[in-house]
Design an enzyme around this catalytic site. Structure first.
Site, PDB file in Angstrom:
ATOM      1  N   SER A   5       3.412  12.764  40.226  1.00 23.82           N
ATOM      2  CA  SER A   5       2.990  12.102  38.997  1.00 23.82           C
ATOM      3  C   SER A   5       2.775  10.637  39.330  1.00 23.82           C
ATOM      4  O   SER A   5       3.168  10.168  40.395  1.00 23.82           O
ATOM      5  CB  SER A   5       4.065  12.231  37.934  1.00 23.82           C
ATOM      6  OG  SER A   5       5.238  11.594  38.389  1.00 23.82           O
ATOM      7  N   LYS A   6       2.181   9.917  38.416  1.00 20.60           N
ATOM      8  CA  LYS A   6       1.891   8.503  38.642  1.00 20.60           C
ATOM      9  C   LYS A   6       3.170   7.758  39.062  1.00 20.60           C
ATOM     10  O   LYS A   6       3.193   6.990  40.007  1.00 20.60           O
ATOM     11  CB  LYS A   6       1.316   7.915  37.341  1.00 20.60           C
ATOM     12  CG  LYS A   6       1.025   6.447  37.396  1.00 20.60           C
ATOM     13  CD  LYS A   6      -0.300   6.156  38.079  1.00 20.60           C
ATOM     14  CE  LYS A   6      -0.443   4.668  38.334  1.00 20.60           C
ATOM     15  NZ  LYS A   6      -1.405   4.343  39.338  1.00 20.60           N
ATOM     16  N   ARG A   7       4.238   8.073  38.333  1.00 21.83           N
ATOM     17  CA  ARG A   7       5.497   7.378  38.596  1.00 21.83           C
ATOM     18  C   ARG A   7       6.042   7.719  39.978  1.00 21.83           C
ATOM     19  O   ARG A   7       6.773   6.959  40.595  1.00 21.83           O
ATOM     20  CB  ARG A   7       6.502   7.803  37.531  1.00 21.83           C
ATOM     21  CG  ARG A   7       7.735   6.945  37.421  1.00 21.83           C
ATOM     22  CD  ARG A   7       8.416   7.234  36.098  1.00 21.83           C
ATOM     23  NE  ARG A   7       8.893   8.611  36.024  1.00 21.83           N
ATOM     24  CZ  ARG A   7      10.046   9.031  36.512  1.00 21.83           C
ATOM     25  NH1 ARG A   7      10.843   8.181  37.105  1.00 21.83           N
ATOM     26  NH2 ARG A   7      10.412  10.285  36.413  1.00 21.83           N
ATOM     27  N   HIS A   8       5.679   8.885  40.469  1.00 16.30           N
ATOM     28  CA  HIS A   8       6.279   9.366  41.699  1.00 16.30           C
ATOM     29  C   HIS A   8       5.344   9.357  42.895  1.00 16.30           C
ATOM     30  O   HIS A   8       5.467  10.171  43.787  1.00 16.30           O
ATOM     31  CB  HIS A   8       6.815  10.781  41.487  1.00 16.30           C
ATOM     32  CG  HIS A   8       8.154  10.780  40.832  1.00 16.30           C
ATOM     33  ND1 HIS A   8       8.621  11.825  40.085  1.00 16.30           N
ATOM     34  CD2 HIS A   8       9.106   9.841  40.805  1.00 16.30           C
ATOM     35  CE1 HIS A   8       9.821  11.533  39.625  1.00 16.30           C
ATOM     36  NE2 HIS A   8      10.138  10.329  40.038  1.00 16.30           N
TER      37      HIS A   8
END
Ligand code: GLU
Length: 469
Positions: A240-243
């Site tokens: 994901s974007k955060r990851h």
């Protein structure tokens, strides 16, 4: 497989950012080509005219250059090759491995429903029609795929994957407007670029079966396949974007070095024993596509930071100084003449603790301050007391006597001074550090003074003394 010289490629679609999945595919293709003495190429799959942009093409070029994975030949643009794709289809028609399908949209819909009810894939009645039965209406060209038997994708990572031919419909090769479809274009381009090994994400595994049938329909040699497992986030879930589904360029912005990225990405799905850190030369010597594991890889920021710190400690100070200067300018820090040299001198003393070049930029700030430095209030108060300010005056004199301004001589001078004063370093060290750095993070005293140089170090002490008195 014949033993043609190895040629690999990446074939990104320029429809957005270049994320690290693509970077890893590029790296594995590059490593394999270098390992075998072959070549690594780039094809821009820009056939989706609505979504492909020039800016996204530039992002790919920049990302590859930053990663140090430049292709050995100029890039190939897929859209510009549509005539070649159509010519290949003509050849298939002539060979009898493709046919014109004149089903109307209504007929197709009806066939689709019947096929669904009968639990089979659609089959056009035009598959076996005589050519002169052709009506005067739009048609698509379909692959005449085998009805029985199986198609085996003998994958170097996944092993042999079998597809029953009766489950594969006759793929459209040319649409009614004559435009080539994706799988056709990939096969024709890979063949004409002389690609021997197709190394890509395993989301293309099903396409490999389809593409195998097209190769066979053209009588061309099927390349070796290697489908790489996905990269998951640290939690084992889809990126994901955060990851970390960031664009490659964001890793540059976050202060990672390309060699750290290469080392790190190489470890995502491949490895050499327990080796965590290896050079490009070692990776090239050791890399083999058959050693890629088939389980998904996991992004691990701690490992990336650890590697980046390692490469920051190895890098040329001049190169790091250029990167740090760029970072500081982007933060609107005004650099004066001589500051880049000062940054370069400071880097060896501060880099051990830096996980990124952003942290490195923070760590050199103390040296860039201009005199007189603003001192922490506590230090000002301490220097206002006679005992400390007199000790600082003696310290200044002792330091001014250091002939060979550098870490060993300064360490020695500080040690002797403490001895002569009959106190521990703790009695003046923290204050000296504050005087030299204005309270910003700084390396140990001898390192800080070496980085600053004699005049600047003594000057900062003088400033503090005149303020304290
Ligand atoms: N254009 C495809 C993608 O961006 C890659 C196709 C391939 O490697 O064969 O996923």
């Amino acid at each position: 497989m014949t033993d043609r010289p190895v040629r690999t490629r990446i074939a990104p679609s320029p429809t957005g950012m270049m994320h690290i999945g693509t970077a890893r595919v590029a790296l594995f293709n590059w490593l394999y080509a270098r390992h075998t003495g072959g070549q690594f190429l780039l094809r821009i799959e820009d056939t989706d005219r609505e979504r492909s942009t020039e800016a996204a093409v530039q992002v790919i070029f920049d990302g590859m250059r930053w990663l140090g994975l430049e292709p050995d030949e100029p890039p190939v643009f897929q859209f510009a090759r549509a005539d070649r794709h159509r010519a290949a289809v003509e050849e298939m028609l002539a060979r009898g491995s493709a046919y014109r399908d004149y089903m109307t949209p209504e007929e197709l819909e009806a066939e689709r429903e019947t096929a669904r009810a009968e639990g089979r894939v659609i089959r056009s009645p035009w598959r076996d029609a005589a050519p002169n039965d052709a009506p005067d209406r739009p048609f698509v060209v379909r692959l005449k795929a085998p009805l029985e038997g199986e198609t085996i994708v003998d994958d170097k990572v996944k092993g042999a994957i079998r597809f029953e031919n009766r489950t594969l419909d006759d793929l459209i090769l040319l649409r009614t407007d004559g435009s080539p479809t994706y799988n056709l274009a990939v096969v024709v381009d890979d063949h004409e670029m002389g690609i021997t090994h197709v190394i890509r994400g395993d989301d293309h595994l099903n396409n490999a079966a389809r593409q195998t049938l097209i190769y066979q329909g053209l009588g061309w040699e099927v390349p070796a396949w290697a489908h790489l497992p996905m990269i998951n986030g640290p939690d084992g879930k889809k990126l994901s974007k955060r990851h970390g589904s960031q664009a490659v360029s964001e890793f540059d912005d976050m202060g990672y070095l390309p060699e750290a990225m290469r080392n790190y990405l190489a470890k995502l799905g491949w490895g050499h024993g327990d080796d965590e850190i290896f050079s490009d030369a070692q990776a090239i010597a050791w890399f083999d596509i058959v050693d890629v594991v088939s389980a998904p890889a996991r992004l691990d920021w701690d490992k990336l930071n650890h590697l980046n710190n390692h490469y920051i400690r190895l890098a040329e100070p001049k190169r790091l100084a250029d990167l740090v200067a760029k970072i500081l300018k982007s933060r609107d820090v005004k650099l004066h003449p001589g500051d880049e040299a000062l940054i370069e001198r400071t880097i060896p003393f501060v880099r051990d603790g830096a996980k990124t070049t952003l942290e490195l930029a923070d760590a050199v700030l103390f040296a860039l301050k201009t005199r007189p430095l603003e001192l922490p209030e506590k230090t000002r108060g301490q220097l206002a007391e006679a005992e400390l300010s007199e000790r600082f005056a003696r310290l200044r004199a002792a330091l001014a006597n250091v002939a060979d301004w550098g870490v060993p001589a300064l360490e020695e001078a500080l040690r002797r001074f403490a001895e002569a004063e009959g106190v521990g370093l703790g009695k003046f060290g923290p204050q000296l550090r504050a005087v030299l750095s204005g309270g910003s993070p700084a390396p140990d005293l001898a390192g800080a003074m070496t980085a600053l140089g004699r005049d600047e170090s003594l000057g900062r002490i003088d400033d503090a003394l005149s303020k304290g008195s």
